[in-house]
Design a protein around this motif. Structure first.
Motif, PDB file in Angstrom:
ATOM      1  N   ALA A  41       7.811  19.505   5.509  1.00 16.56           N
ATOM      2  CA  ALA A  41       7.017  18.264   5.832  1.00 16.56           C
ATOM      3  C   ALA A  41       5.685  18.371   6.203  1.00 16.56           C
ATOM      4  CB  ALA A  41       7.906  17.318   6.746  1.00 16.56           C
ATOM      5  N   LEU A  42       5.018  17.593   6.225  1.00 20.85           N
ATOM      6  CA  LEU A  42       3.571  17.787   6.724  1.00 20.85           C
ATOM      7  C   LEU A  42       3.855  17.412   8.207  1.00 20.85           C
ATOM      8  CD1 LEU A  42       0.672  17.703   5.894  1.00 20.85           C
ATOM      9  CD2 LEU A  42       0.590  15.194   6.174  1.00 20.85           C
ATOM     10  N   VAL A  43       2.770  18.366   8.791  1.00 20.85           N
ATOM     11  CA  VAL A  43       2.572  18.115  10.151  1.00 20.85           C
ATOM     12  C   VAL A  43       0.968  17.621  10.468  1.00 20.85           C
ATOM     13  CG1 VAL A  43       2.380  19.402  12.571  1.00 20.85           C
ATOM     14  CG2 VAL A  43       4.162  19.839  11.000  1.00 20.85           C
ATOM     15  N   HIS A  44       1.025  16.598  11.019  1.00 15.43           N
ATOM     16  CA  HIS A  44      -0.424  16.087  11.363  1.00 15.43           C
ATOM     17  C   HIS A  44      -0.884  15.970  12.795  1.00 15.43           C
ATOM     18  CE1 HIS A  44      -2.556  11.625  10.960  1.00 15.43           C
ATOM     19  NE2 HIS A  44      -3.381  12.881  11.156  1.00 15.43           N
ATOM     20  N   ILE A  45      -1.743  16.601  13.284  1.00 18.23           N
ATOM     21  CA  ILE A  45      -2.035  16.873  14.548  1.00 18.23           C
ATOM     22  C   ILE A  45      -3.511  16.931  14.811  1.00 18.23           C
ATOM     23  CG2 ILE A  45      -2.006  19.592  14.339  1.00 18.23           C
ATOM     24  CD1 ILE A  45      -1.048  19.818  17.060  1.00 18.23           C
ATOM     25  N   HIS A  46      -3.929  16.323  16.158  1.00 19.50           N
ATOM     26  CA  HIS A  46      -5.205  16.374  16.481  1.00 19.50           C
ATOM     27  C   HIS A  46      -5.738  17.656  16.890  1.00 19.50           C
ATOM     28  CE1 HIS A  46      -4.261  12.014  17.121  1.00 19.50           C
ATOM     29  NE2 HIS A  46      -5.519  11.711  16.743  1.00 19.50           N
ATOM     30  N   VAL A  47      -7.016  18.413  16.495  1.00 18.36           N
ATOM     31  CA  VAL A  47      -7.265  19.562  16.663  1.00 18.36           C
ATOM     32  C   VAL A  47      -8.778  19.751  17.094  1.00 18.36           C
ATOM     33  CG1 VAL A  47      -7.801  22.031  15.563  1.00 18.36           C
ATOM     34  CG2 VAL A  47      -5.383  20.623  15.121  1.00 18.36           C
ATOM     35  N   ALA A  48      -8.904  20.321  18.562  1.00 18.52           N
ATOM     36  CA  ALA A  48     -10.170  20.504  18.921  1.00 18.52           C
ATOM     37  C   ALA A  48     -11.162  19.214  18.557  1.00 18.52           C
ATOM     38  CB  ALA A  48     -10.580  21.755  18.289  1.00 18.52           C
ATOM     39  N   SER A  55       0.907  -1.104  -0.024  1.00 17.91           N
ATOM     40  CA  SER A  55       0.142   0.009   0.128  1.00 17.91           C
ATOM     41  C   SER A  55       0.780   0.992   0.125  1.00 17.91           C
ATOM     42  CB  SER A  55      -0.807  -0.055   1.142  1.00 17.91           C
ATOM     43  OG  SER A  55      -0.086  -0.176   2.262  1.00 17.91           O
ATOM     44  N   ARG A  56       0.418   2.191   0.127  1.00 16.84           N
ATOM     45  CA  ARG A  56       1.063   3.565   0.167  1.00 16.84           C
ATOM     46  C   ARG A  56       0.769   4.321   1.577  1.00 16.84           C
ATOM     47  NH1 ARG A  56       3.038   6.277  -3.908  1.00 16.84           N
ATOM     48  NH2 ARG A  56       1.816   5.260  -5.409  1.00 16.84           N
ATOM     49  N   VAL A  57       1.818   5.151   2.105  1.00 17.01           N
ATOM     50  CA  VAL A  57       1.542   5.789   3.482  1.00 17.01           C
ATOM     51  C   VAL A  57       2.160   7.091   3.678  1.00 17.01           C
ATOM     52  CG1 VAL A  57       3.511   4.596   4.674  1.00 17.01           C
ATOM     53  CG2 VAL A  57       1.466   5.204   5.965  1.00 17.01           C
ATOM     54  N   VAL A  58       1.393   7.845   4.411  1.00 15.63           N
ATOM     55  CA  VAL A  58       2.168   8.969   4.683  1.00 15.63           C
ATOM     56  C   VAL A  58       2.167   9.001   6.238  1.00 15.63           C
ATOM     57  CG1 VAL A  58       1.944  11.501   4.912  1.00 15.63           C
ATOM     58  CG2 VAL A  58       1.093  10.451   3.000  1.00 15.63           C
ATOM     59  N   LEU A  59       3.463   8.691   6.549  1.00 13.33           N
ATOM     60  CA  LEU A  59       3.658   8.224   8.012  1.00 13.33           C
ATOM     61  C   LEU A  59       4.183   9.304   9.000  1.00 13.33           C
ATOM     62  CD1 LEU A  59       3.756   6.512  10.475  1.00 13.33           C
ATOM     63  CD2 LEU A  59       5.991   5.685   9.804  1.00 13.33           C
ATOM     64  N   THR A  60       3.370   9.683   9.915  1.00 16.18           N
ATOM     65  CA  THR A  60       3.824  11.169  10.645  1.00 16.18           C
ATOM     66  C   THR A  60       3.804  10.497  12.076  1.00 16.18           C
ATOM     67  OG1 THR A  60       1.148  11.679  11.285  1.00 16.18           O
ATOM     68  CG2 THR A  60       2.487  12.648   9.198  1.00 16.18           C
TER      69      THR A  60
END
Length: 435
Positions: free
Chosen positions: A210-217, A137-142
């Motif tokens: 780079a991408l930043v991936h964060i839980h928000v509100a 598969s393909r992944v964007v891993l943060t």
């Protein structure tokens, strides 16, 4: 090779349906042409004639897929109790082998549902990457960066940040066959990291694009202190510089009008996870308002311990239903728009112009959908075809899947691994964990 089908949906816009069309793929695994079969130039490789429909692979913009091991635990608890009392203690018993088993099984599950790319926030980086490369598969891993109680067993937030930076510096942002791997940063949330950590991650990520991936509100209760101190979580993210770079905000449920406008003005993206949000009673994201403000909105399943089924078709339907109820408008989020959210818009949300659409130059991430199912009433009618695909179809209709031109699902079974074996390995790892 050339793949032909009675129907091809490029997903480049909201309504294009190609009839009797072909998708040509070069030896590297990129698309070279999408268009009518009649008049198509000859190809050197084989031609594969498929019944049914061809479309881009789906993009899951927010997941914690190794949590297949924890599916069903604490399923009737609100977010913070579920997270702190059930999930974090259980995750504290995970090791690399268990994460590999959970990720492998989850990758197979996603591919069988037409998800070719997932944006993951998790730990044990090598185990996650090895599972992705094994399944195809393909992944964007943060990789997760966190400073909550109990998580120091994996190191300090500085060490977690530095590990990501070192990997990007060594390998680049994207690597692997068919660029299957992209790395980014996964600061968990504003309430699990100090302000200086958020500011530092922003600096490291922007230095590497780079991408930043964060839980928000995500819920009303999770980050009251941050809201009291900074006005809102998006305002805090802007203050520390995270909105100056590539930012993907997971959930983004508890937003004011000012927050929505800020995310739109700063070019942020949102991973909308309606199933997880509903199950945890976290709220309903303001999808229509976000899209109108120019925010790129993709769809996510969240982790299988909260979203449960890793089914992006189900998320698309629920996103549409909730948007229509919330707006009091039965035309809010049409079938065509929901299909784009699962493909083109999801790719755009993570800054990927090389996936999510069937067009020359992009990777040949393709999904073959069966049209013989009774979900389709009149496949010859474009509007009804799209309506039936989104509202009545789903993952059960996916027959074959390609990633970077390589067939990884054939007649619903993975080509690289044995599905029964991956399930058994996952269950064994889960049994050890639960014991």
């Amino acid at each position: 090779m050339r793949l032909t089908a009675p129907i091809v949906l490029p997903c480049s816009d909201a309504g294009t349906v190609l009839r009797d069309a072909a998708v040509d793929v070069d030896a590297e695994g990129r698309i070279t042409r999408v268009g009518p079969l009649a008049g198509a130039p000859p190809v050197d490789g084989p031609t594969v004639a498929l019944p049914g429909l061809l479309m881009p692979g789906l993009v899951n913009t927010h997941a914690h897929t190794p949590m297949t091991l924890l599916r069903g635990l604490g399923g009737d608890l609100p977010l913070m109790s579920w997270l702190q009392d059930v999930m974090w203690p259980a995750e504290g018993r995970l090791d690399a082998a268990a994460v590999h088993a959970g990720m492998t099984s989850g990758c197979v599950e996603m591919l069988r549902g037409g998800i070719t790319t997932s944006v993951e926030m998790y730990f044990f980086v090598d185990a996650v990457l090895d599972a992705v490369l094994q399944v195809g598969s393909r992944v964007v891993l943060t990789p997760g960066i966190i400073a909550a109680p109990g998580w120091d067993r994996l190191g300090t937030w500085e060490q977690m940040r530095d590990d990501v930076s070192a990997r990007i510096d060594e390998h680049g942002l994207r690597f692997g066959p068919g660029d299957r791997i992209e790395l980014g940063y996964g600061p968990h949330a504003a309430y699990t990291l100090p302000v200086e950590a958020l500011r530092s991650v922003a600096e490291h990520a922007q230095a590497r694009d780079a991408l930043v991936h964060i839980h928000v509100a995500e819920s009303a209760q999770e980050d009251l202190a941050q809201r009291a101190a900074h006005g809102s979580v998006p305002a805090l993210l802007d203050e520390v510089g995270l909105l100056d770079g590539r930012l993907l905000a997971a959930h983004a449920v508890q937003l004011s009008d000012d927050d929505v406008a800020l995310l739109g003005a700063r070019g942020a993206a949102v991973a909308h996870c309606p199933g997880s949000n509903a199950k945890l009673a976290a709220g309903i994201a303001r999808t229509i308002a976000l899209r109108r403000a120019g925010v790129r909105v993709g769809l996510g399943t969240d982790g299988p311990a909260s979203g449960d089924d890793l089914d992006l078709w189900a998320e698309a339907r629920l996103a549409g239903l909730l948007a229509r109820v919330g707006a009091g408008d039965a035309a809010a989020l049409t079938a065509a728009e929901l299909l784009l959210m699962a493909t083109r818009d999801g790719a755009a949300a993570v800054g990927r112009s090389d996936i999510g659409v069937l067009e020359a130059g992009r990777w040949a991430d393709l999904v073959h959908v069966d049209l013989t199912d009774s979900a389709f009433v009149d496949p010859d009618d474009d509007a009804q075809l799209l309506s039936n695909l989104v509202w009545a179809g789903g993952s059960r209709l996916v027959r074959d899947v390609w990633v970077a031109g390589e067939q990884v699902i054939a007649d619903r079974e993975p080509t690289r691994v044995d599905r029964a074996e991956t399930t058994a390995t996952m269950r064994a790892a889960a049994a050890r964990l639960h014991a």
